[in-house]
Scaffold this active site. Structure first.
Site, PDB file in Angstrom:
ATOM      1  N   HIS A 167       0.831  -1.207   0.000  1.00  0.00           N
ATOM      2  CA  HIS A 167       0.000   0.000   0.000  1.00  0.00           C
ATOM      3  C   HIS A 167       0.860   1.249   0.000  1.00  0.00           C
ATOM      4  O   HIS A 167       1.999   1.243   0.453  1.00  0.00           O
ATOM      5  CB  HIS A 167      -0.964   0.002   1.182  1.00  0.00           C
ATOM      6  CG  HIS A 167      -0.317   0.134   2.527  1.00  0.00           C
ATOM      7  ND1 HIS A 167       0.344  -0.897   3.147  1.00  0.00           N
ATOM      8  CD2 HIS A 167      -0.240   1.182   3.383  1.00  0.00           C
ATOM      9  CE1 HIS A 167       0.788  -0.501   4.327  1.00  0.00           C
ATOM     10  NE2 HIS A 167       0.461   0.771   4.493  1.00  0.00           N
ATOM     11  N   TYR A 219      -8.505   6.117  12.608  1.00  0.00           N
ATOM     12  CA  TYR A 219      -9.457   6.281  11.504  1.00  0.00           C
ATOM     13  C   TYR A 219     -10.882   6.371  12.060  1.00  0.00           C
ATOM     14  O   TYR A 219     -11.204   5.707  13.049  1.00  0.00           O
ATOM     15  CB  TYR A 219      -9.442   5.058  10.571  1.00  0.00           C
ATOM     16  CG  TYR A 219      -8.195   4.815   9.730  1.00  0.00           C
ATOM     17  CD1 TYR A 219      -6.960   5.354  10.052  1.00  0.00           C
ATOM     18  CD2 TYR A 219      -8.276   3.997   8.614  1.00  0.00           C
ATOM     19  CE1 TYR A 219      -5.841   5.087   9.274  1.00  0.00           C
ATOM     20  CE2 TYR A 219      -7.165   3.726   7.823  1.00  0.00           C
ATOM     21  CZ  TYR A 219      -5.942   4.273   8.166  1.00  0.00           C
ATOM     22  OH  TYR A 219      -4.855   4.004   7.395  1.00  0.00           O
ATOM     23  N   HIS A 279       1.688   4.048   1.507  1.00  0.00           N
ATOM     24  CA  HIS A 279       1.997   4.922   2.638  1.00  0.00           C
ATOM     25  C   HIS A 279       3.501   5.172   2.651  1.00  0.00           C
ATOM     26  O   HIS A 279       4.284   4.315   2.222  1.00  0.00           O
ATOM     27  CB  HIS A 279       1.558   4.278   3.971  1.00  0.00           C
ATOM     28  CG  HIS A 279       0.109   4.519   4.291  1.00  0.00           C
ATOM     29  ND1 HIS A 279      -0.570   3.800   5.244  1.00  0.00           N
ATOM     30  CD2 HIS A 279      -0.779   5.425   3.784  1.00  0.00           C
ATOM     31  CE1 HIS A 279      -1.821   4.246   5.310  1.00  0.00           C
ATOM     32  NE2 HIS A 279      -1.965   5.211   4.433  1.00  0.00           N
TER      33      HIS A 279
END
Ligand SMILES: [Zn+2]
Length: 300
Positions: free
Chosen positions: A107, A214, A109
């Site tokens: 991913h 989150y 990041h």
């Protein structure tokens, strides 16, 4: 708050809390923005995990070299500051970064793709990613649904976009992409098989499933976040797994397993650890969903 205090927090709270800390302390940057990040990126000795898969990452920021007769595949690029460590580690194992033909990531990041632009420049390799991650890689991390423009990295173009079930092949090695979104919108789990001592083993490079800080419900930037994580856990439960690895060492007990290397069976063969990691991830997201829904109901 000083970076020293951030570092102390990191030591106390462990890696799972790091992303939450970053939300508070991150400033627009292209490298490691905090002491907590630097603590995860200490140089580490490379080693063989199993068969043709080698660990070439830092103390916690993982990177994997998969060697084939036609060149190598490198999965995860670390921070900008990890790239030279990866290059050195690849060299120390007797390989060359110029022989890396394919670059992959779980991913987009900063701690897993910050070094990809440099690694691509050095190797000339083909960079492969899912569509959402390709978009973030192109933007150098700008507009991340969770971090905004706070965790930027050198932008890099993806050469091939893959979807769920697509494969990447080199020299007889086949890696399959499994879309496991939630931590990011295009988070990818890669799987492959190896033959180790005459036995075929299934290897799962498990995507991150954490959601530190989150909003897991009613998140306008990612309305399906909670559901996606639960579905991703279910997807991961269907994958046969003998060896599980991850973008961060702490997620698969890297230090403990590395300390046991040389004993039989190979400590990285850990199907029970894989199931426990999925159980933990599911518990974590279910707890957060219940808490968030309760809070939302109280507000009404
Ligand atoms: Zn991440």
């Amino acid at each position: 708050m000083t970076t020293h205090r951030v570092s102390r927090f990191f030591t106390k709270l462990g890696c799972a809390a790091v992303c939450a800390l970053l939300m508070t302390f991150a400033a627009p940057a292209r490298g490691q923005p905090t002491e907590a990040f630097r603590a995860m990126n200490r140089p580490a000795k490379p080693f063989k995990i199993v068969s043709n898969i080698y660990y070439v990452g830092a103390s916690d920021i993982a990177s994997y070299l998969i060697v084939t007769p036609k060149g190598a595949i490198l999965l995860e690029g670390g921070f900008v500051e990890t790239a030279p460590q990866i290059v050195n580690n690849v060299r120390e194992l007797g390989f060359a970064v110029e022989n890396v033909k394919i670059l992959l990531t779980s991913h987009a990041h900063i701690d897993h793709v910050g070094g990809l632009a440099e690694l691509k420049r050095l190797s000339g390799a083909t960079l492969v990613a899912t569509a959402p991650e390709a978009e973030m890689l192109k933007r150098g991390g700008k507009g991340d649904f969770q971090y905004g423009d706070n965790l930027l990295f050198p932008a890099v173009d993806v050469d091939r976009v893959v979807g769920d079930g697509d494969t990447v092949e080199l020299g007889g090695v086949v890696l399959t992409a499994h879309l496991t979104p939630g931590h990011t919108k295009g988070s990818t789990t890669w799987t492959m098989s190896v033959v180790d001592g005459g036995v075929t083993r299934q290897v799962v490079f498990m995507a991150s499933l954490s959601t530190p800080g989150y909003d897991v419900v009613n998140n306008p930037a990612y309305p399906n976040l909670g559901k996606d994580i639960l579905r991703s856990v279910e997807t991961l439960r269907t994958l046969p797994c003998d060896v599980y690895l991850a973008p961060h060492g702490y997620a698969f007990a890297l230090d403990a397993k590395r300390a046991k290397l040389g004993t039989e069976p190979n400590p990285f063969i850990d199907p029970n650890g894989y199931r426990a990691a999925l159980d933990d991830a599911e518990k974590d997201i279910r707890r957060k969903l219940v808490a968030a829904e309760k809070k939302a109901a109280e507000k009404k």
